[in-house]
Design a protein around this motif. Structure first.
Motif, PDB file in Angstrom:
ATOM      1  N   VAL A 110       0.870  -1.178   0.000  1.00  0.00           N
ATOM      2  CA  VAL A 110       0.000   0.000   0.000  1.00  0.00           C
ATOM      3  C   VAL A 110       0.905   1.225   0.000  1.00  0.00           C
ATOM      4  O   VAL A 110       1.446   1.621   1.031  1.00  0.00           O
ATOM      5  N   GLU A 111       1.078   1.832  -1.164  1.00  0.00           N
ATOM      6  CA  GLU A 111       2.055   2.913  -1.344  1.00  0.00           C
ATOM      7  C   GLU A 111       1.609   3.800  -2.496  1.00  0.00           C
ATOM      8  O   GLU A 111       1.317   3.299  -3.586  1.00  0.00           O
ATOM      9  N   ASP A 112       1.536   5.128  -2.258  1.00  0.00           N
ATOM     10  CA  ASP A 112       1.065   6.033  -3.310  1.00  0.00           C
ATOM     11  C   ASP A 112       2.192   6.651  -4.129  1.00  0.00           C
ATOM     12  O   ASP A 112       1.930   7.364  -5.098  1.00  0.00           O
ATOM     13  N   ASP A 113       3.432   6.391  -3.773  1.00  0.00           N
ATOM     14  CA  ASP A 113       4.573   6.831  -4.581  1.00  0.00           C
ATOM     15  C   ASP A 113       4.806   5.762  -5.646  1.00  0.00           C
ATOM     16  O   ASP A 113       5.340   4.681  -5.358  1.00  0.00           O
ATOM     17  N   ASP A 114       4.407   6.049  -6.880  1.00  0.00           N
ATOM     18  CA  ASP A 114       4.462   5.035  -7.940  1.00  0.00           C
ATOM     19  C   ASP A 114       5.872   4.548  -8.206  1.00  0.00           C
ATOM     20  O   ASP A 114       6.088   3.359  -8.486  1.00  0.00           O
ATOM     21  N   LEU A 115       6.856   5.453  -8.142  1.00  0.00           N
ATOM     22  CA  LEU A 115       8.234   5.064  -8.420  1.00  0.00           C
ATOM     23  C   LEU A 115       8.744   4.091  -7.358  1.00  0.00           C
ATOM     24  O   LEU A 115       9.350   3.056  -7.676  1.00  0.00           O
ATOM     25  N   LEU A 116       8.499   4.421  -6.094  1.00  0.00           N
ATOM     26  CA  LEU A 116       8.916   3.540  -5.005  1.00  0.00           C
ATOM     27  C   LEU A 116       8.171   2.214  -5.087  1.00  0.00           C
ATOM     28  O   LEU A 116       8.768   1.139  -4.928  1.00  0.00           O
ATOM     29  N   ALA A 117       6.878   2.280  -5.342  1.00  0.00           N
ATOM     30  CA  ALA A 117       6.071   1.060  -5.414  1.00  0.00           C
ATOM     31  C   ALA A 117       6.569   0.141  -6.515  1.00  0.00           C
ATOM     32  O   ALA A 117       6.683  -1.077  -6.324  1.00  0.00           O
ATOM     33  N   ASP A 118       6.882   0.722  -7.665  1.00  0.00           N
ATOM     34  CA  ASP A 118       7.361  -0.088  -8.783  1.00  0.00           C
ATOM     35  C   ASP A 118       8.668  -0.804  -8.418  1.00  0.00           C
ATOM     36  O   ASP A 118       8.851  -1.988  -8.725  1.00  0.00           O
TER      37      ASP A 118
END
Length: 225
Positions: free
Chosen positions: A6-14
């Motif tokens: 559950v993470e809204d930072d797309d770069l970190l999530a990817d």
């Protein structure tokens, strides 16, 4: 093992999705706090990686909802909120661990492994089957001391079965463990993975239970340590 990120930072999530999938985990990703409760209720997750500053609903509120309905899924908070009071609030709300951003992916992996070892299921142990050594904790397979490199889903399936030798896992359970929401799953995909594992490791280790699923069966001269 299936993880909800559950993470809204797309770069970190990817980056996290790629790293964890490389380790053999099945990872599903959502970016809103108000989706956490329904996602956990609908899926079979072994752990949740939870950011706090989320759109829709704060991660802390989402965590309180999970614990309010007595959902035992392990939760590791991953947050830039580094004040002592924030860490105490997160742990008191029911988090199992708290990791401050920025963090090393290797540290996250270690904390995730440690949390999963302390889960409610029987402790995972090293399995020796003939010349094979299977370690569900480190997700490694060796033959005569030489490491075997299996495709991600074959490795995930083998580890899921080997963590509890003798237990019969249903097809539905195994498919949920292997595939995320975005994956297209063919009707015979599980059978194909089992076939490939038998071809590489031998036919005796994975037993088919007709109408139910599969079980990992140890030969008489094998053991767990």
């Amino acid at each position: 093992m299936r993880i909800l990120l559950v993470e809204d930072d797309d770069l970190l999530a990817d980056g996290l999705v790629r790293a964890l999938r490389h380790d053999g985990y099945t990872v599903d990703h959502i970016a809103r706090g108000d989706l956490v409760s329904s996602a956990v209720a609908d899926g079979h997750f072994d752990a949740v990686l939870l950011d706090l500053g989320l759109p829709g609903e704060d991660g802390l509120s989402a965590l309180k909802q999970l614990r309010g309905r007595r959902d035992p899924v392990p939760v590791i908070i991953i947050s830039a909120r580094d004040r002592l009071d924030d860490r105490i609030l997160g742990l008191d709300a029911g988090a199992d661990d708290y990791l401050i951003k920025p963090f090393s992916v290797d540290e996250l992996r270690a904390r995730l492994r440690a949390r999963l070892r302390r889960g409610s299921e029987p402790a995972r142990t090293v399995v020796h089957a003939g010349d094979l050594t299977i370690d569900p904790d480190t997700m490694t397979v060796q033959r005569d001391g030489e490491r075997l490199h299996l495709p991600r889903r074959e490795m995930a399936l083998l580890m899921e079965l080997a963590r509890q030798p003798g237990r019969v896992f249903s097809r539905d359970y195994l498919e949920q463990a292997l595939y995320g929401w975005s994956d297209e799953v063919e009707s015979n995909a599980l059978e194909v993975h089992v076939h490939h594992l038998r071809r590489k490791l031998g036919n005796a280790l994975i037993r088919t239970v007709r109408g139910v699923g599969y079980a990992f069966t140890l030969p008489d001269d094998s053991n767990r340590v």
